[in-house]
Write a protein that holds these residues in place. Structure first.
Motif, PDB file in Angstrom:
ATOM      1  N   MET A   1      -6.110  11.719  30.911  1.00  0.00           N
ATOM      2  CA  MET A   1      -4.715  11.445  30.565  1.00  0.00           C
ATOM      3  C   MET A   1      -4.608  11.148  29.063  1.00  0.00           C
ATOM      4  N   GLY A   2      -3.659  11.743  28.416  1.00  0.00           N
ATOM      5  CA  GLY A   2      -3.485  11.500  26.988  1.00  0.00           C
ATOM      6  C   GLY A   2      -2.898  10.117  26.743  1.00  0.00           C
ATOM      7  N   LYS A   3      -3.021   9.659  25.506  1.00  0.00           N
ATOM      8  CA  LYS A   3      -2.442   8.366  25.152  1.00  0.00           C
ATOM      9  C   LYS A   3      -0.922   8.489  25.161  1.00  0.00           C
ATOM     10  N   THR A   4      -0.260   7.462  25.651  1.00  0.00           N
ATOM     11  CA  THR A   4       1.199   7.513  25.662  1.00  0.00           C
ATOM     12  C   THR A   4       1.782   6.777  24.459  1.00  0.00           C
ATOM     13  N   PHE A   5       0.972   5.937  23.831  1.00  0.00           N
ATOM     14  CA  PHE A   5       1.487   5.171  22.693  1.00  0.00           C
ATOM     15  C   PHE A   5       0.367   5.001  21.672  1.00  0.00           C
ATOM     16  N   GLN A   6       0.576   5.426  20.473  1.00  0.00           N
ATOM     17  CA  GLN A   6      -0.441   5.220  19.444  1.00  0.00           C
ATOM     18  C   GLN A   6       0.191   5.096  18.063  1.00  0.00           C
ATOM     19  N   LYS A   7      -0.649   4.697  17.152  1.00  0.00           N
ATOM     20  CA  LYS A   7      -0.178   4.504  15.779  1.00  0.00           C
ATOM     21  C   LYS A   7       0.150   5.857  15.169  1.00  0.00           C
ATOM     22  N   PRO A   8       1.296   5.981  14.503  1.00  0.00           N
ATOM     23  CA  PRO A   8       1.599   7.259  13.845  1.00  0.00           C
ATOM     24  C   PRO A   8       0.558   7.571  12.762  1.00  0.00           C
ATOM     25  N   GLU A   9       0.311   8.849  12.570  1.00  0.00           N
ATOM     26  CA  GLU A   9      -0.657   9.275  11.549  1.00  0.00           C
ATOM     27  C   GLU A   9      -0.183   8.863  10.154  1.00  0.00           C
TER      28      GLU A   9
ATOM     29  N   SER B   1      -0.964   3.615   7.998  1.00  0.00           N
ATOM     30  CA  SER B   1      -2.387   3.314   7.794  1.00  0.00           C
ATOM     31  C   SER B   1      -2.835   2.203   8.732  1.00  0.00           C
ATOM     32  N   ASP B   2      -4.136   1.908   8.689  1.00  0.00           N
ATOM     33  CA  ASP B   2      -4.694   0.859   9.551  1.00  0.00           C
ATOM     34  C   ASP B   2      -4.501  -0.533   8.968  1.00  0.00           C
ATOM     35  N   MET B   3      -4.051  -0.595   7.759  1.00  0.00           N
ATOM     36  CA  MET B   3      -4.032  -1.893   7.078  1.00  0.00           C
ATOM     37  C   MET B   3      -3.006  -2.846   7.696  1.00  0.00           C
ATOM     38  N   PRO B   4      -3.449  -4.084   8.009  1.00  0.00           N
ATOM     39  CA  PRO B   4      -2.473  -5.065   8.511  1.00  0.00           C
ATOM     40  C   PRO B   4      -1.475  -5.402   7.408  1.00  0.00           C
ATOM     41  N   THR B   5      -0.199  -5.511   7.742  1.00  0.00           N
ATOM     42  CA  THR B   5       0.808  -5.762   6.699  1.00  0.00           C
ATOM     43  C   THR B   5       0.831  -7.240   6.310  1.00  0.00           C
ATOM     44  N   HIS B   6       1.400  -7.477   5.150  1.00  0.00           N
ATOM     45  CA  HIS B   6       1.496  -8.850   4.649  1.00  0.00           C
ATOM     46  C   HIS B   6       2.833  -9.479   5.033  1.00  0.00           C
ATOM     47  N   TYR B   7       3.670  -8.745   5.781  1.00  0.00           N
ATOM     48  CA  TYR B   7       5.009  -9.262   6.081  1.00  0.00           C
ATOM     49  C   TYR B   7       4.931 -10.478   7.006  1.00  0.00           C
TER      50      TYR B   7
ATOM     51  N   VAL C   1      10.446  -3.009  -5.988  1.00  0.00           N
ATOM     52  CA  VAL C   1       9.935  -4.341  -6.282  1.00  0.00           C
ATOM     53  C   VAL C   1      10.641  -5.254  -5.294  1.00  0.00           C
ATOM     54  N   GLY C   2       9.879  -6.045  -4.589  1.00  0.00           N
ATOM     55  CA  GLY C   2      10.414  -6.861  -3.505  1.00  0.00           C
ATOM     56  C   GLY C   2       9.292  -6.982  -2.484  1.00  0.00           C
ATOM     57  N   CYS C   3       9.620  -7.490  -1.305  1.00  0.00           N
ATOM     58  CA  CYS C   3       8.552  -7.681  -0.325  1.00  0.00           C
ATOM     59  C   CYS C   3       7.840  -6.384   0.021  1.00  0.00           C
ATOM     60  N   ALA C   4       8.534  -5.245  -0.131  1.00  0.00           N
ATOM     61  CA  ALA C   4       7.916  -3.965   0.226  1.00  0.00           C
ATOM     62  C   ALA C   4       7.174  -3.332  -0.947  1.00  0.00           C
ATOM     63  N   VAL C   5       6.889  -4.125  -1.968  1.00  0.00           N
ATOM     64  CA  VAL C   5       6.198  -3.570  -3.146  1.00  0.00           C
ATOM     65  C   VAL C   5       4.855  -2.961  -2.754  1.00  0.00           C
ATOM     66  N   LEU C   6       4.244  -3.507  -1.707  1.00  0.00           N
ATOM     67  CA  LEU C   6       2.941  -2.979  -1.270  1.00  0.00           C
ATOM     68  C   LEU C   6       3.081  -1.956  -0.147  1.00  0.00           C
ATOM     69  N   ALA C   7       4.282  -1.465   0.082  1.00  0.00           N
ATOM     70  CA  ALA C   7       4.509  -0.501   1.167  1.00  0.00           C
ATOM     71  C   ALA C   7       3.515   0.653   1.108  1.00  0.00           C
ATOM     72  N   TYR C   8       3.118   1.026  -0.107  1.00  0.00           N
ATOM     73  CA  TYR C   8       2.200   2.173  -0.245  1.00  0.00           C
ATOM     74  C   TYR C   8       0.868   1.942   0.456  1.00  0.00           C
ATOM     75  N   ASN C   9       0.533   0.684   0.696  1.00  0.00           N
ATOM     76  CA  ASN C   9      -0.719   0.408   1.422  1.00  0.00           C
ATOM     77  C   ASN C   9      -0.605   0.736   2.906  1.00  0.00           C
ATOM     78  N   TYR C  10       0.614   0.816   3.410  1.00  0.00           N
ATOM     79  CA  TYR C  10       0.800   0.930   4.857  1.00  0.00           C
ATOM     80  C   TYR C  10       1.106   2.350   5.302  1.00  0.00           C
ATOM     81  N   PHE C  11       1.225   3.268   4.337  1.00  0.00           N
ATOM     82  CA  PHE C  11       1.470   4.663   4.674  1.00  0.00           C
ATOM     83  C   PHE C  11       0.285   5.511   4.222  1.00  0.00           C
ATOM     84  N   THR C  12       0.245   6.736   4.711  1.00  0.00           N
ATOM     85  CA  THR C  12      -0.936   7.573   4.431  1.00  0.00           C
ATOM     86  C   THR C  12      -0.564   8.857   3.704  1.00  0.00           C
ATOM     87  N   PHE C  13       0.445   8.790   2.864  1.00  0.00           N
ATOM     88  CA  PHE C  13       0.806   9.966   2.059  1.00  0.00           C
ATOM     89  C   PHE C  13       1.050   9.500   0.628  1.00  0.00           C
TER      90      PHE C  13
END
Ligand SMILES: Cc1ncc(C[n+]2csc(CCOP(=O)(O)OP(=O)(O)O)c2C)c(N)n1
Ligand code: SF4
Lengths: 361, 245
Positions: free
Chosen positions: B1-9, B12-18, B50-62
């Motif tokens: 059976m395939g996974k029904t729920f997974q992290k989008p590609e 990224s795997d990095m835990p967020t600081h939010y 600039v703001g809390c999402a300044v590190l957003a680039y760490n959480y995406f993979t593009f």
């Protein structure tokens, strides 16, 4: 090569296209608006991008965004506009992206005036924006040289992944001179896949690229600044450009002058020569890196009694000239800053005055 | 059976600081899911604010660029003008977009730049410690409006979606929220629509997302959700404000 008669500002625009820069963003300001006017016609003809931004603040970041995805980009402005772009210039330097900024200087501070000036010397060479960064700054003395420097500026910006500034004055922008365009240079920035945000699909590595200037870890930020410093040190080794004029003779005074002002100095030197007085000139073509050694060596000539920094600013370059001479000879300043260019006669009078003060005449 | 729920590609795997209870993370996930579903990760360039999402680039993979405070729309303009084939979105907070960067957003939208803005409205400056934003609610206490926002002195909160919708240039302008599961599906649909308009080269697209900042509101995550629903939503009405023909 065929020569054409062209206004400096238009020649700067054409030079950018000949250098393979097909992306231009700008905001109008006297005395350089003709660059935007010229390129608003020319860019569509060559399939390039022309956009008039809503402010110099925005234009600075249009340049940043485009440069960060590996495009060859340029903007032109004048003093108050460059102040507004300084925020972006700091970010672009921090993020190590290549871009060309042309500053056709007018008088300041504040709104100042619209006539030629060299009063942004310190802003261009020592910062302007915040943080530890330097621009490679080139100062043309003719329309022909402006063209050549614009064309050299793109490969230099890409070599160092650093903004390059062409620091001209209102006269360079406004006057018409015959100009020949050198052959086209490279049309694409090299090795951009290693760093540019040009879309992962375009890269073999499959690795994503990140363009940023934020380093919250103090050690990492310090290392980044050391890396930038190494780059500026490399510029000091490899990019210093200057011209010597009348320095093979026993001159009594050495002038240091750049841009339009240096042309007046040359006339003054020629005139004084016919009167039997020898004066030498070192003309920096790069203001950062500054030709310190050339000036120091020229100042050491035994016949030379005084070094004069002649500028259209209130002694901004003087500090660099003093630093270069290192106390070996007295260093003095002469200049004007309202937009009037000092005449050869005024410069000759000043030279005589200083020669009197420092020995014979 | 395939996974029904997974992290989008695209995530990224990095835990967020939010902070706990902050909805920045939910919004990130929705963006990543849409990018995966549309298969556009390889031509995506995100712009972090600039703001809390300044590190957003760490959480995406593009590919990502980082902007100065408020200037993301100008950067996005630069990218799209020289590379219309790339997909570009700016991710901006309300301090970033509605205060220091108001000029950049209005003009980019009015030019009809073909990029997308995800505008996170949490009625406060989060990152710098809870100062008043242009979107702060009347009487809302912040560290720079300790007695509550006094509208007689500083005006009413700016409704950015409505403001941009007043521009004559065609655009897709919508306001959504992710504070409760019932809103999330709609918010995701809006984000997808925004990216689709961009992909088709159709218009500028703007998704305002009413968000929470439990930390700076001084509320628990649950209280924050309720405060947003009861205080913000009546003023910041959800729904499309402008759709292109
Ligand atoms: C030019 C400039 N001014 C001020 C700051 C400080 N600053 C950083 S984040 C921020 C507020 C951001 O608030 P918002 O955009 O609402 O995002 P949030 O943190 O709430 O997600 C401020 C004022 C800065 N980085 N740059
Ligand atoms: S400070 Fe507010 S906006 Fe920032 S991460 Fe925490 S809860 Fe979210």
């Amino acid at each position: 090569m065929k020569k054409v008669l062209m206004k400096g500002n238009e020649a700067i625009g054409e030079a950018a296209i000949r250098a393979g820069c097909l992306n231009y963003f700008a905001y109008p300001i006297t005395p350089q608006s003709e660059v935007a006017e010229y390129l608003s016609k020319r860019m569509p003809e060559v399939g390039g991008v022309f956009l008039q931004g809503e402010s110099e603040v925005a234009v600075g970041y249009m340049i940043f965004g485009a440069a960060a995805c590996g495009a060859r980009v340029m903007t032109t402005s004048s003093s108050p506009g460059i102040s507004l772009m300084s925020e972006a210039i700091s970010y672009i330097s921090g993020a190590e992206c290549p871009a060309v900024f042309v500053n056709i200087m007018r008088g300041g501070p504040g709104l100042g005036g619209i006539l030629p000036s060299q009063a942004d010397y310190l802003q261009a060479t020592k910062g302007g924006g915040h943080g530890d960064y330097r621009l490679l700054v080139m100062a043309p003395a003719s329309v022909q040289e402006a063209v050549e420097m614009v064309m050299q500026a793109f490969p230099l910006a890409e070599k160092y992944r650093n903004p390059v500034m062409i620091l001209g004055d209102g006269l360079i922008g406004q006057m018409m001179e015959p100009v020949a365009f050198p052959d086209q240079l490279r049309t694409e920035p090299s090795n951009k896949d290693a760093w540019a945000t040009n879309g992962m699909d375009t890269r073999k590595s499959g690795k994503r690229n990140l363009v940023k200037s934020l380093y919250l870890d103090p050690t990492v930020l310090n290392n980044q600044n050391l890396k930038l410093k190494a780059k500026y040190d490399q510029m000091k080794r490899e990019e210093i450009r200057f011209e010597n004029y009348n320095i093979d003779v026993p001159y009594e005074a050495l002038l240091v002058s750049y841009g339009t002002m240096s042309r007046v100095c040359k006339t003054a030197i020629d005139n004084l020569k016919t009167e039997g007085l020898e004066i030498g000139l070192v003309r920096p073509k790069t203001l950062f890196p500054f030709p310190e050694v050339a000036i120091r060596e020229a100042s050491r000539k035994p016949s030379c009694r005084v070094v004069l920094s002649i500028e259209m600013s209130m002694g901004q370059m003087l500090e660099d000239v003093e630093r270069s001479v290192q106390g070996g000879k007295p260093v003095e300043w002469y200049g004007k800053c309202g937009g009037e260019v000092p005449t050869p006669e005024e410069v000759m009078d000043e030279i005589r005055l200083f020669l009197q003060r420092y020995g014979k005449e | 059976m395939g996974k029904t729920f997974q992290k989008p590609e695209a995530l990224s795997d990095m835990p967020t600081h939010y902070c706990p209870g902050c909805t920045h993370g939910v919004i990130h996930r929705l963006i990543a899911e849409v990018i995966d579903e549309m298969n556009i990760r390889g031509k995506m360039v995100g712009i972090a604010p600039v703001g809390c999402a300044v590190l957003a680039y760490n959480y995406f993979t593009f590919d990502f660029q980082e902007a100065a405070h408020g200037r993301a729309p100008a950067m996005a303009t630069g990218i799209k003008r020289v590379r219309p084939d790339l997909m570009v979105f700016t991710y901006q907070g309300d301090g970033d977009l509605a205060s220091i960067g108001m000029g950049e957003i209005v003009h980019a939208a009015n030019r009809g730049e073909k990029f997308t803005t995800i505008f996170v409205n949490n009625a406060v400056y989060g990152m710098t410690g809870g100062q008043m934003a242009p979107t702060t609610m009347p009487n809302q206490r912040t560290t720079t409006s300790p007695m509550g926002r006094n509208v007689a002195e500083v005006g009413m909160p700016i409704k950015v979606a409505e403001l941009l919708a007043s521009l004559q240039t065609p655009a897709y302008i919508t306001r959504q929220t992710v504070i409760k599961p019932k809103y999330i599906v709609k918010a995701k649909k809006a984000i997808r629509k925004a990216f689709e308009y961009q992909l088709a080269g159709k218009c500028y697209s703007f998704v305002e997302v009413v968000s929470t900042c439990p930390t700076n509101w001084g509320l628990t995550p649950l209280e924050a959700v309720n405060w947003a629903e009861n205080t913000m939503l009546p003023y910041y009405e959800l729904g499309d404000k402008k759709v292109p023909d």
